[in-house]
Design a protein around this motif. Structure first.
Motif, PDB file in Angstrom:
ATOM      1  N   GLU A  96       0.757  -1.122  -0.045  1.00  0.00           N
ATOM      2  CA  GLU A  96      -0.024   0.033  -0.167  1.00  0.00           C
ATOM      3  C   GLU A  96       0.762   1.128  -0.051  1.00  0.00           C
ATOM      4  O   GLU A  96       0.655   2.393  -0.557  1.00  0.00           O
ATOM      5  N   LEU A  97       1.937   1.259   0.598  1.00  0.00           N
ATOM      6  CA  LEU A  97       2.848   2.293   0.673  1.00  0.00           C
ATOM      7  C   LEU A  97       3.820   2.457  -0.356  1.00  0.00           C
ATOM      8  O   LEU A  97       4.957   3.081  -0.262  1.00  0.00           O
ATOM      9  N   GLY A  98       3.575   2.039  -1.651  1.00  0.00           N
ATOM     10  CA  GLY A  98       4.329   2.246  -2.660  1.00  0.00           C
ATOM     11  C   GLY A  98       5.372   1.190  -3.054  1.00  0.00           C
ATOM     12  O   GLY A  98       6.248   1.196  -3.820  1.00  0.00           O
ATOM     13  N   GLY A  99       5.423  -0.193  -1.954  1.00  0.00           N
ATOM     14  CA  GLY A  99       6.381  -1.220  -2.190  1.00  0.00           C
ATOM     15  C   GLY A  99       5.550  -2.110  -3.532  1.00  0.00           C
ATOM     16  O   GLY A  99       4.579  -1.582  -4.249  1.00  0.00           O
TER      17      GLY A  99
END
Lengths: 482, 458
Positions: free
Chosen positions: A74-77
Motif C-alpha cells: 500500500e505504501l508504494g512497495g
C-alpha cells in the motif's frame, strides 16, 4: 417514494449496453473483465485468506509477514509480493482440495458479491457474440466458479505450478498483474483472433491502466481513486455500478422487528382459527398477518406483473425459482390463502422453518424412503383436488446466484396426476435483498412476474414442456418485461 | 497559416518577465554538462545560403523575438525569481558565425563540442554556427532550456523559417521596447519587500491549512501516505539500469542522426494503439535490444525516461514532466512493444505525485542551489530518454536554402542516451546524444538503431 426502475439497471449501464448492441458483433470482438472489484464487489483473495485464518492454518509469523507485506504494498512497495507470500504458503497443499475450497467459498460467500449490473454487461457481450474472458491476477480457483456462473469460458489469469497434485508455491509465468495482465490479454487476442481495437475491457484498479489501454473501448468500472483520476485524464468512460447490498445495522434491526411481527402474526392467526373453530381460515389469516406487516417493517415491497394470474386458475401448482430464504414469505404474501408446500422431512426441525411449518402445514416428504414419499405425494394430490394449491421451487434447491438451475420433474408429475394447471412465478433479486445463508433482510423491491398458466399436463410430452418453461424463466430473468 | 501571420505571432512568443519556478530550478541547479540544460539543433540545408542574407535574417529574427536579445539577471539572494532583461551589449557577431567543414560527420563532431562548452550566463542564451560543406550546409543552433525547451525551440525555428526560397521584403518586426535595466541587488530587495508584504496572508493560509489538518488528522495522514507511496512508486517504477550502459560520466557527448519515414512509424503506432511517442520509444528499445544482444547481454527491461502531460494525456500542452517507465526489451514484435510501452506510459497517470517537482520547485528555489540540484538527481536516471517533437509539416527555407532535416540533440541528464524524434514533413528526424563513456561501441549502437529503423521502413 418510488424511484424509476428499469430492469434494475442504472441509466449509465443501460446506455453502455445499448452501445454494445449498436457496435460490431461476433467473436472478433473481445470483452475482458477484471474479477476483483469489477465483476464481484470486494476481493476474493480476502475471502480465501479469511477462511485460512478461521481454519487457523496461518502461523503468527506468516500472519505478520502477510500484514507487513500488505502494508508495504500500500505504501508504494511491490503490491504483488503479498500474493507471492500467499502462494509460497500454499506449497504442498493439494490442488483438488483447494479447487473444492474455491467452490465452497463461491457458494457460501463469493456468489453473493457478483454485481448484478456486471452480470448484465457480461450478458450483453455474450448476446453480441463477443469473445468474453475474465482477465485477472487471481488464480483459476478463485475465478472459475464465478466465470462458470456467468457462462464465461475463457480465463486469462495467474497460473500456479502443480506437481503430483500439489502446489509447489511457484507461479507458472508472471503473476498477471499490471503490465503482465496487459500482455496476457494481448497474447490471448493473438491466439483467438480477437481484434483489440474494437474490443472492450473493464477494470477497477490503478494497476489496470495498461490492461485497459490495450483495447479500443476501455471502461473504468467502480474505479479505485487513482484510476478514477487517470480515467479523467485519459478520457475513459467511468461506470459506477451498485454493489450487492450488505447487511447494515438498520437492516438487521428491521429484520428483528419483522421476525417479531411474523411470530405475532402467526400467533394471532392461529388463535383466531382456534377461537372460530376453523383452522383453515386461521391459517389463511396467519399467512396474511405473518407476511404483510413483517415485510413492510423490513422495508421490502413487491412489484408484481400479471398479479391476476395468481387467482384465475386455482387450485394450481405454483412453480417458482429459488435464491433466498426471502422467497418463502414473498410467495406467502403473493398466494395469500389456501396453499401449502412440500418440504423435505429434514427441514421439519429447522428453526427458521418452524414458524412456516405451523402456519402452512406442509406435506413433509421423506426422500430417503421412496415408498413413504409416494404415499405422501398421493396425500398431496388429494389435498390439491380438495382446493389447496401447492407451491413448489422447481429447482428443488436454492441457487447461490440468480442463475437458474435445472428444473426437477416432481411438480409437473403432481400437476399431471392432480389434473391442475401449473402457474409459473418468476422471482427476481430476492437473493440480493437476503443473501444465501444470511439472516439479515435488506430493504428493497422484489420483482415478480407471473407467467401464463399452463394447463393439461401429461407424462408423454412433459420433458419438452419443462424445457420450454425453463427457457421462459431464463428469458424473463434476462429481459425483464416492462 | 501564411509566413507573415506566423511571424506576427512570433513577436509575442515567450514574453514573461520572470523565469517560472521550474525554469528557475533548472537554471539554478545547472551543472553543465553533467546536469545540463543545453539543447542543440542540427539543421541540414540543401545549399549554403548567402551569408549576408543569412545574417540579415538572423538579425531580423532577434528583433522579432526579443528573448533572443535578452539575458537572465539573478537576484543576489534567492528572494525573487531570475528576471529577463534586454542586453544592451548584444552583438550578433558573438552569437552567430560560420565555418567551413569537409563532411557531415565533422558537423556532428563540431556540434557536440559546441554543446559541451558552457554558455556565458551573462549573455543571451543561444549560439548559432553555419557550417558550409562542399555540398550543402548545416546550421547548428545551441540553445538554453530556460530560453526555450526542445519543444519551444522546434516551434520557434518552424515559426521563423520561410515557406519559400525567395526573399520576403516586408517582414513584420517587433516593437523596439524601452530599455529596462534590472539590477541584481534591486531584484533581491524588491523580492524581499514583496515577500514581507505577503507574509500576513501566507501566515493566515498556513494557519488555515494547519487548522484543517488538526480537525481531520486521519484524512491528512492518509493522503500524505498515499502521496509518499506515489513518489516511491515513481522512483522505483523503472527497471534497474543496464550494466551494458555504464559507467556514465555525462562528459563525452556524441551526436548521431538517423532518418525514418514517418508514415510507417505512424501505422505501427496506430496498430499498437499508441501515439508516435510510444512508437518512438518502442523503436529505440528495439535498437537497444539489438545492441545488447550483440554485446551478449539480454535484459528484459530498461528504464526509459518519457515525457508525460500533467493535464490530459496525449495533450502536448504546457504542463508536462519527465518520468521513468520500465521499457520492455524482451518483446520481439514491434507492434506488441508499442502496446506495452503505451500501457506503461498511461499507467503513469495514476500517480498523484507526477507533478512533485513542479510542486516542490517554488520551495526548493528558496534554498541553496545544491538542494534543487540534488532533488533533480534523486530520481534514478533512466538508460535512455526518448521524446517526440512536432516540427514543421512541410519542408521550409532558411535564407533561400531548403531545410532537409532538423535534428534535436538533447542533454544527458544521467542517461546513457537521449533520443529526440522531430517530425519534419514526412520524415522522422532522429537525433541521438550518446554518452560515449557509457556506450562501449558507439558505432555498433548506431548500426543497431539504423537496423531497427530499416525494419520499420521495410
Amino acid at each position: 417514494m418510488s424511484t424509476p426502475r428499469t430492469n434494475g439497471l442504472s441509466a449509465e449501464v443501460r446506455a453502455a449496453i445499448e452501445a454494445i448492441e449498436a457496435g460490431p458483433q461476433g467473436p472478433d470482438v473481445g470483452a475482458f473483465f477484471d474479477l476483483d472489484g469489477t465483476l464481484v464487489a470486494g476481493y476474493t483473495a480476502a475471502t480465501f485468506y479469511g477462511d485460512r485464518l478461521k481454519g487457523r492454518e496461518v502461523s503468527p509469523a506468516e500472519f505478520l509477514r502477510t500484514v507487513v507485506t500488505a502494508v508495504d504494498g500500500e505504501l508504494g512497495g511491490d503490491p504483488t509480493r503479498i500474493a507471492h507470500v500467499a502462494f509460497a504458503a500454499m506449497r504442498g497443499e493439494s490442488e483438488e482440495a483447494f479447487a473444492d475450497l474455491g467452490e465452497r467459498l463461491f457458494r457460501s460467500k463469493i456468489a453473493g458479491t457478483i454485481r448484478r449490473e456486471s452480470r448484465a454487461l457480461v450478458a450483453a457481450h455474450q448476446r453480441a457474440g463477443h469473445t468474453v474472458a475474465v482477465a485477472s491476477a487471481a488464480t483459476a480457483y478463485q475465478i472459475r466458479p464465478v466465470a462458470r456462473d456467468l457462462g464465461v469460458e475463457h480465463l486469462v489469469c495467474t497460473r500456479l505450478v502443480v506437481e503430483d497434485g500439489q502446489f509447489t508455491g511457484e507461479t507458472d509465468g508472471p503473476m498477471l498483474w499490471g503490465r503482465h495482465k496487459a500482455s496476457g490479454v494481448r497474447a490471448f487476442a493473438r491466439e483467438h483472433d480477437v481484434d483489440l481495437a474494437t474490443s472492450y475491457a473493464y477494470g477497477n484498479g490503478y494497476e489496470d491502466v495498461a490492461f485497459l489501454s490495450s483495447v479500443g473501448h476501455p471502461t473504468a468500472l467502480n474505479p479505485h481513486r487513482d484510476l478514477r483520476a487517470a480515467a479523467a485524464r485519459l478520457g475513459w468512460p467511468v461506470l459506477d455500478l451498485s454493489d450487492p447490498v450488505g447487511g447494515s445495522l438498520l437492516a438487521a434491526g428491521r429484520t428483528v422487528a419483522a421476525l417479531a411481527a411474523m411470530n405475532a402474526g402467526v400467533t394471532a392467526g392461529i388463535a383466531y382459527g382456534l377461537a372460530r373453530g376453523d383452522r383453515r381460515e386461521g391459517r389463511n389469516l396467519a399467512v396474511r398477518l405473518a407476511t404483510q406487516l413483517p415485510m413492510s417493517l423490513a422495508g421490502v415491497s413487491l412489484e408484481v406483473l400479471h398479479q391476476e394470474r395468481l387467482w384465475t386458475h386455482r387450485p394450481a401448482i405454483f412453480v417458482a425459482n429459488h435464491q433466498s430464504s426471502l422467497d418463502i414469505p414473498v410467495l406467502g404474501r403473493l398466494l395469500e390463502r389456501d396453499f401449502t408446500i412440500v418440504a423435505k422431512k429434514e427441514a421439519r426441525w429447522d428453526p427458521r422453518a418452524i414458524v412456516g411449518s405451523v402456519v402452512i402445514d406442509p406435506a413433509w416428504i421423506d426422500r430417503s424412503d421412496s415408498a413413504s414419499a409416494r404415499a405422501t405425494l398421493d396425500g398431496v394430490v388429494e389435498r390439491i383436488r380438495g382446493g389447496t394449491s401447492l407451491m413448489i421451487f422447481a429447482e428443488g434447491t436454492r441457487s447461490p446466484t440468480p442463475v437458474l438451475g435445472p428444473f426437477r420433474k416432481g411438480a409437473f408429475h403432481l400437476a399431471a396426476q392432480a389434473g391442475v394447471p401449473v402457474v409459473p412465478v418468476v422471482l427476481r433479486n430476492t437473493g440480493e435483498l437476503m443473501r444465501r445463508s444470511s439472516l439479515v433482510l435488506n430493504p428493497g423491491v422484489v420483482d415478480v412476474c407471473v407467467l401464463e398458466p399452463e394447463t393439461d399436463w401429461h407424462e408423454d410430452d412433459m420433458s419438452e414442456r419443462i424445457a420450454a418453461l425453463h427457457r421462459r424463466f431464463e428469458e424473463t430473468l434476462a429481459r425483464w418485461p416492462a | 497559416m501564411s509566413d507573415v501571420e506566423r511571424w506576427g505571432a512570433a513577436a509575442t512568443w515567450s514574453t514573461a518577465a520572470e523565469l517560472s519556478p521550474m525554469q528557475t530550478l533548472l537554471w539554478r541547479s545547472e551543472r553543465h554538462p553533467v546536469q545540463s540544460s543545453t539543447s542543440t539543433v542540427v539543421i541540414d540545408l540543401d545549399r549554403a545560403p548567402d551569408w549576408a542574407r543569412f545574417v540579415a535574417a538572423t538579425e531580423w529574427g532577434t528583433r522579432l523575438v526579443r528573448r533572443l536579445r535578452q539575458r537572465v539577471v539573478d537576484p543576489v539572494v534567492p528572494t525573487a525569481a531570475p528576471t529577463w532583461t534586454d542586453d544592451p551589449t548584444f552583438d550578433l557577431g558573438y552569437h552567430l558565425r560560420r565555418e567551413q567543414v569537409s563532411s557531415r560527420e565533422e558537423v556532428l563532431q563540431r556540434a557536440a563540442q559546441m554543446a559541451l562548452r558552457p554558455f556565458d550566463r551573462s549573455r543571451p542564451l543561444w549560439e548559432g554556427v553555419l557550417f558550409e560543406l562542399p555540398e550543402g550546409a548545416a546550421y547548428v543552433l545551441k540553445i538554453h532550456h530556460v530560453l526555450a525547451d526542445p519543444l519551444g525551440t522546434v516551434q520557434l525555428l518552424a515559426t521563423l523559417q520561410s515557406g519559400r526560397r525567395g526573399h520576403t521584403a516586408r517582414k513584420p518586426v517587433g516593437d523596439d521596447p524601452a530599455p529596462t535595466g534590472v539590477d541584481p541587488v534591486d531584484l533581491a530587495v524588491s523580492g524581499l519587500r514583496e515577500e514581507l508584504a505577503a507574509l500576513p496572508d501566507a501566515a493566515r493560509t498556513t494557519a488555515r491549512t494547519l487548522g484543517h489538518a488538526v480537525t481531520r488528522p486521519q484524512a491528512v495522514v492518509a493522503s500524505g501516505l498515499r502521496y509518499g507511496a506515489s513518489v516511491r512508486r515513481l522512483l522505483t517504477r523503472g527497471a534497474p539500469q543496464s550494466p551494458e550502459l555504464s559507467p556514465r560520466t555525462g562528459k563525452k557527448w556524441t551526436f548521431l542522426t538517423l532518418d525514418a519515414p514517418l508514415e510507417p512509424l505512424r501505422t505501427i503506432a496506430r496498430q499498437g494503439g499508441g501515439t508516435l511517442d510510444d512508437a518512438a520509444v518502442a523503436v529505440v528499445l528495439g535498437g537497444l535490444r539489438r545492441y545488447h544482444r550483440r554485446r551478449g547481454s539480454d535484459p528484459t527491461e530498461l528504464p526509459v525516461g518519457v515525457r508525460v502531460s500533467l493535464d490530459r494525456a496525449d495533450d502536448l500542452g504546457n504542463r508536462f514532466t519527465a518520468a521513468a517507465i520500465a521499457g520492455p526489451l524482451a518483446i520481439d514484435d514491434l507492434v506488441d512493444r508499442v502496446a506495452a510501452v503505451r500501457g506503461e506510459v498511461l499507467s503513469l497517470h495514476t500517480e498523484r505525485a507526477l507533478e512533485v517537482l513542479d510542486a516542490a520547485a517554488p520551495l526548493m528555489n528558496r534554498m541553496p542551489s545544491f538542494v534543487g540540484a540534488s532533488a533533480l538527481r534523486a530520481a534514478a536516471a533512466p538508460d535512455a530518454f526518448v521524446m517526440t517533437l512536432p516540427g514543421p509539416p512541410r519542408r521550409r527555407f532558411m535564407a533561400g536554402a531548403q531545410v532537409q532535416g532538423m535534428y534535436v540533440l538533447g542533454p544527458l541528464p544521467g542517461a546513457a542516451l537521449t533520443v529526440v524524434v522531430t517530425t519534419v514533413g514526412e520524415t522522422a528526424c532522429i537525433g541521438v546524444n550518446v554518452d560515449a563513456s557509457a556506450v562501449a561501441d558507439v558505432a555498433a549502437l548506431e548500426e543497431c538503431l539504423a537496423q531497427e529503423v530499416d525494419a520499420i521502413a521495410g
